[in-house]
Design an enzyme around this catalytic site. Structure first.
Site, PDB file in Angstrom:
ATOM      1  N   HIS A 168       0.820  -1.206   0.000  1.00 49.26           N
ATOM      2  CA  HIS A 168       0.000   0.000   0.000  1.00 49.26           C
ATOM      3  C   HIS A 168       0.859   1.264   0.000  1.00 49.26           C
ATOM      4  O   HIS A 168       0.373   2.355  -0.319  1.00 49.26           O
ATOM      5  CB  HIS A 168      -0.909  -0.008   1.234  1.00 49.26           C
ATOM      6  CG  HIS A 168      -2.249   0.599   0.995  1.00 49.26           C
ATOM      7  ND1 HIS A 168      -2.431   1.734   0.243  1.00 49.26           N
ATOM      8  CD2 HIS A 168      -3.484   0.246   1.414  1.00 49.26           C
ATOM      9  CE1 HIS A 168      -3.716   2.053   0.215  1.00 49.26           C
ATOM     10  NE2 HIS A 168      -4.374   1.150   0.915  1.00 49.26           N
ATOM     11  N   LYS A 204     -32.868   6.812  -7.919  1.00 44.90           N
ATOM     12  CA  LYS A 204     -32.091   8.020  -7.661  1.00 44.90           C
ATOM     13  C   LYS A 204     -31.505   8.043  -6.241  1.00 44.90           C
ATOM     14  O   LYS A 204     -31.456   9.086  -5.590  1.00 44.90           O
ATOM     15  CB  LYS A 204     -32.926   9.269  -7.939  1.00 44.90           C
ATOM     16  CG  LYS A 204     -33.361   9.390  -9.401  1.00 44.90           C
ATOM     17  CD  LYS A 204     -34.131  10.649  -9.652  1.00 44.90           C
ATOM     18  CE  LYS A 204     -34.390  10.903 -11.141  1.00 44.90           C
ATOM     19  NZ  LYS A 204     -34.496   9.758 -12.005  1.00 44.90           N
ATOM     20  N   ILE A 205     -31.080   6.880  -5.773  1.00 41.65           N
ATOM     21  CA  ILE A 205     -30.409   6.747  -4.482  1.00 41.65           C
ATOM     22  C   ILE A 205     -28.927   6.489  -4.736  1.00 41.65           C
ATOM     23  O   ILE A 205     -28.573   5.635  -5.553  1.00 41.65           O
ATOM     24  CB  ILE A 205     -31.000   5.586  -3.666  1.00 41.65           C
ATOM     25  CG1 ILE A 205     -32.477   5.844  -3.361  1.00 41.65           C
ATOM     26  CG2 ILE A 205     -30.227   5.378  -2.374  1.00 41.65           C
ATOM     27  CD1 ILE A 205     -33.189   4.658  -2.731  1.00 41.65           C
ATOM     28  N   SER A 206     -28.059   7.208  -4.060  1.00 37.95           N
ATOM     29  CA  SER A 206     -26.622   6.964  -4.175  1.00 37.95           C
ATOM     30  C   SER A 206     -26.297   5.598  -3.581  1.00 37.95           C
ATOM     31  O   SER A 206     -26.458   5.396  -2.367  1.00 37.95           O
ATOM     32  CB  SER A 206     -25.836   8.041  -3.425  1.00 37.95           C
ATOM     33  OG  SER A 206     -24.492   7.617  -3.213  1.00 37.95           O
ATOM     34  N   PRO A 207     -25.848   4.631  -4.396  1.00 34.53           N
ATOM     35  CA  PRO A 207     -25.535   3.303  -3.853  1.00 34.53           C
ATOM     36  C   PRO A 207     -24.505   3.348  -2.734  1.00 34.53           C
ATOM     37  O   PRO A 207     -24.650   2.662  -1.715  1.00 34.53           O
ATOM     38  CB  PRO A 207     -25.015   2.529  -5.075  1.00 34.53           C
ATOM     39  CG  PRO A 207     -25.649   3.204  -6.242  1.00 34.53           C
ATOM     40  CD  PRO A 207     -25.687   4.658  -5.874  1.00 34.53           C
ATOM     41  N   TYR A 254     -14.564   5.544   8.728  1.00 33.49           N
ATOM     42  CA  TYR A 254     -14.298   6.330   7.521  1.00 33.49           C
ATOM     43  C   TYR A 254     -14.400   5.451   6.282  1.00 33.49           C
ATOM     44  O   TYR A 254     -14.305   4.222   6.346  1.00 33.49           O
ATOM     45  CB  TYR A 254     -12.926   7.008   7.573  1.00 33.49           C
ATOM     46  CG  TYR A 254     -11.751   6.103   7.257  1.00 33.49           C
ATOM     47  CD1 TYR A 254     -11.249   5.985   5.957  1.00 33.49           C
ATOM     48  CD2 TYR A 254     -11.124   5.363   8.259  1.00 33.49           C
ATOM     49  CE1 TYR A 254     -10.180   5.163   5.668  1.00 33.49           C
ATOM     50  CE2 TYR A 254     -10.055   4.537   7.980  1.00 33.49           C
ATOM     51  CZ  TYR A 254      -9.582   4.443   6.688  1.00 33.49           C
ATOM     52  OH  TYR A 254      -8.517   3.608   6.395  1.00 33.49           O
ATOM     53  N   SER A 284     -10.571   8.721  -3.372  1.00 32.08           N
ATOM     54  CA  SER A 284      -9.405   9.024  -4.194  1.00 32.08           C
ATOM     55  C   SER A 284      -9.171  10.529  -4.326  1.00 32.08           C
ATOM     56  O   SER A 284     -10.106  11.309  -4.480  1.00 32.08           O
ATOM     57  CB  SER A 284      -9.570   8.415  -5.595  1.00 32.08           C
ATOM     58  OG  SER A 284      -8.493   8.795  -6.429  1.00 32.08           O
ATOM     59  N   GLN A 344     -14.840   1.252  -0.996  1.00 31.01           N
ATOM     60  CA  GLN A 344     -15.463   0.649  -2.169  1.00 31.01           C
ATOM     61  C   GLN A 344     -14.393   0.467  -3.235  1.00 31.01           C
ATOM     62  O   GLN A 344     -13.815   1.444  -3.714  1.00 31.01           O
ATOM     63  CB  GLN A 344     -16.590   1.533  -2.712  1.00 31.01           C
ATOM     64  CG  GLN A 344     -17.263   0.918  -3.934  1.00 31.01           C
ATOM     65  CD  GLN A 344     -18.228   1.842  -4.647  1.00 31.01           C
ATOM     66  OE1 GLN A 344     -18.534   1.639  -5.825  1.00 31.01           O
ATOM     67  NE2 GLN A 344     -18.718   2.867  -3.960  1.00 31.01           N
TER      68      GLN A 344
END
Length: 628
Positions: free
Chosen positions: A344, A427-430, A453, A457, A556
């Site tokens: 990382h 119209k829902i933010s996944p 949290y 990016s 994600q």
């Protein structure tokens, strides 16, 4: 990039000769040739957020996670910190000056923190990507699953520039994945990048039975070796290393960094050892041909493959068949498990996942073109002189590695009831919806909110890495506390959910635009240490400790090819949760440590599934959504 290819190998010839078979693929529209540093110099620098804005946002984020008296005390400290002519303004000016004189003031801070860490890289720092299960179950199938080298795309900088929302993204991390390595040091580690040198590496390291081999992947005329050439070379390596090395040097890279640095200094006193280590460090990447692992059913493939990719199973299995300091390790198990183990410190998970997707896509239907018979040099084995001192370190590494492997709890859930399509159709933010489901699941388990949290990016800025979107807010706390309250009406619960998702989207926008609270506060505290002034009380306050004491780290990392992201918890008491969305399902990978008796990854996964179902049921009862 280096692309794994599953092929039917052509005619083999004796004495290291092979009928060469080039693999040619048409380049997809997403990989149209273009110079990937085209927009690099034109990218904006990461801004330093206004001090007052960060302080106000910080106080609001503390509300759901600290006690009333603690918050009252912190407000006084923040007011003192940011007053005109105070230490806060001084540090802010210094940070703004640093931002004007560096490409990215946060990335330099993050890199310093990464290489200063003394925890073992395995599980605690490195991350993994598990490839979809392949259909081979033996050594022959494993060695047929070999490389078609396309690393020239990285070295010639011909990758196309990526965009998000019409904005070009920084591509620097792609050039840092290959031919790079982390080197242990007594005070701190260093990162070295050999791909940009005047004589860039032309070899990979193949590890088999904990023995290391140098495999040149370019012919003398500069052309890359082909799949069938690589197959016969890998077969040679396997045939010449039938037994497991009794003193496996690779296990040393699983030690805590302080112990490994001392062992490293002892190793390089011997010239043969020093040369072997240099050859590993300079290699393009490491390819690990693993031995057998404990048998698992197809239903448990993702879980067992995740553990194999993350740590190798322990010293009795494949943990010594690694070099965890290398930025990129390609792991190919004998039973069909394969994937990446990645550092990382050099690049972010989304970068490695993009490479994984390209690798998987490149496996499909290559066109074969025959070429003349060519001689192949024998892969050279690397040798190490093991002193009694090094034997002690190896014994210590085996014991500590086994403890790490036994401690990691990794669970995978494919939530197949619905995916992002259902949510986007309404119209829902996944992502915001999933984050609120995670918040609800944690609250149901522990009856409290915790610092958490989501990684975001910052690649729209030059040298951008990641920012922290604070997921726990007063709005999310109000939603989770109301959800199971029978006195609350469904309309009120839906309203609270909408408000919580709206706040999360706002926090996301702030983070990705360079207005992150955590990074700014840490930068100010490190600036105080750099200037050798007394650490401001706001950074020694209990609230600041609680703010950074994340119990849920989420990200994600969606894959087009079905690869699974894996990461270990950063703290003993925390969970790590990676998730990947498709139109029809959501896959979660949750990790925790068994030694933390309060945590239970299996239970959290089950509670999360119920939360997602209950939230859909709530919306289905709402006239506004009518989700079916």
């Amino acid at each position: 990039c280096l692309c794994l290819m599953s092929v039917n190998v052509g005619m083999l010839y004796p004495y290291g000769l092979v009928k060469s078979c080039h693999l040619v693929k048409s380049v997809s529209a997403s990989l149209v040739t273009g110079r990937y540093f085209t927009h690099q110099t034109g990218l904006p620098s990461l801004p330093v957020p206004p001090l007052q804005q960060t302080c106000e946002h910080y106080l609001s984020l503390l509300e759901p996670i600290v006690e009333m008296e603690e918050l009252k005390r912190t407000k006084e400290l923040v007011e003192e910190f940011q007053k005109a002519g105070g230490v806060g303004e001084r540090l802010q000016r210094s940070l703004e000056m640093k931002a004007r004189n560096t490409d990215n003031w946060v990335s330099s801070t993050t890199k310093s923190i990464a290489v200063d860490s003394l925890v073992p890289l395995v599980v605690h720092s490195n991350v993994g990507a598990v490839f979809p299960q392949m259909d081979f179950k033996d050594k022959d199938g494993q060695t047929r699953f070999v490389f078609n080298d396309r690393s020239c795309m990285f070295y010639s900088e011909t990758l196309p520039v990526e965009y998000i929302g019409g904005k070009p993204m920084c591509m620097k991390q792609y050039s840092q994945m290959l031919s790079s390595c982390r080197i242990p040091g007594l005070e701190k580690d260093s990162l070295v990048f050999h791909g940009k040198s005047s004589n860039p590496p032309k070899h990979i390291i193949v590890v088999h039975n904990s023995q290391f081999f140098v495999l040149d992947v370019y012919n003398s005329d500069g052309t890359p070796l082909t799949v069938d050439q690589l197959y016969i070379q890998l077969e040679r390596i396997c045939n010449s290393s039938p037994e497991i090395n009794a003193e496996p040097v690779g296990i040393l890279t699983t030690l805590d960094r302080d112990s490994w640095s001392k062992a490293y200094i002892s190793l390089i006193k011997d010239k043969i050892n020093k040369d072997s280590l240099s050859t590993i460090e300079r290699s393009i990447c490491t390819v690990c041909l693993d031995g057998p692992m404990p048998q698992a059913s197809d239903e448990m493939y993702n879980t067992y493959a995740g553990l194999q990719i993350m740590h190798g199973g322990g010293s009795q299995w494949n943990s010594a068949n690694r070099w965890f300091d290398k930025t990129l390790q390609l792991i190919i198990g004998e039973e069909g498990a394969q994937g990446f183990n990645m550092s990382h410190a050099a690049a972010d998970g989304t970068i490695f996942m993009a490479l994984a997707d390209y690798v998987i896509a490149s496996m499909k239907k290559p066109e074969k073109i025959l070429s003349p018979v060519v001689p192949l040099p024998k892969p050279q084995k690397l040798h190490f002189n093991i002193t009694p001192d090094i034997k002690k370190y190896i014994k210590e590494a085996k014991q500590s590695m086994d403890t790490i492997a036994q401690n990691l709890d990794l669970r995978v859930m494919v939530f197949s009831h619905y995916g992002k399509k259902v949510l986007k159709d309404h119209k829902i933010s996944p992502d915001a919806f999933i984050q609120m489901a995670i918040q609800l699941a944690y609250y149901r388990m522990y009856q409290r909110c915790c610092p958490s949290y989501e990684a975001a990016s910052l690649r729209t800025f030059r040298d951008g890495r990641v920012a922290a979107i604070y997921s726990t807010t007063s709005a999310s706390a109000a939603f989770v506390k109301a959800f199971d309250d029978p006195k609350k009406k469904n309309t009120e619960k839906v309203d609270l959910l909408e408000k919580a998702m709206k706040v999360h989207r706002w926090n996301t926008g702030m983070a990705i635009s360079g207005q992150e609270v955590e990074g700014h506060l840490i930068g100010l505290s490190m600036q105080a240490a750099e200037e050798e002034i007394s650490m401001p009380d706001v950074f020694t306050d209990i609230s600041f400790h609680k703010f950074l004491d994340y119990r849920l780290s989420t990200s994600q990392v969606t894959s087009k090819s079905g690869c699974l992201p894996c990461a270990g918890p950063a703290l003993l008491e925390s969970y790590d949760m990676c998730y990947s969305l498709t139109n029809v399902d959501i896959t979660f990978v949750v990790t925790a440590y068994h030694t933390c008796k309060e945590n239970n990854a299996a239970q959290l996964i089950q509670v999360l599934e119920n939360a997602l179902l209950d939230m859909r049921a709530l919306l289905a009862q709402s006239y506004t959504y009518q989700i079916k």
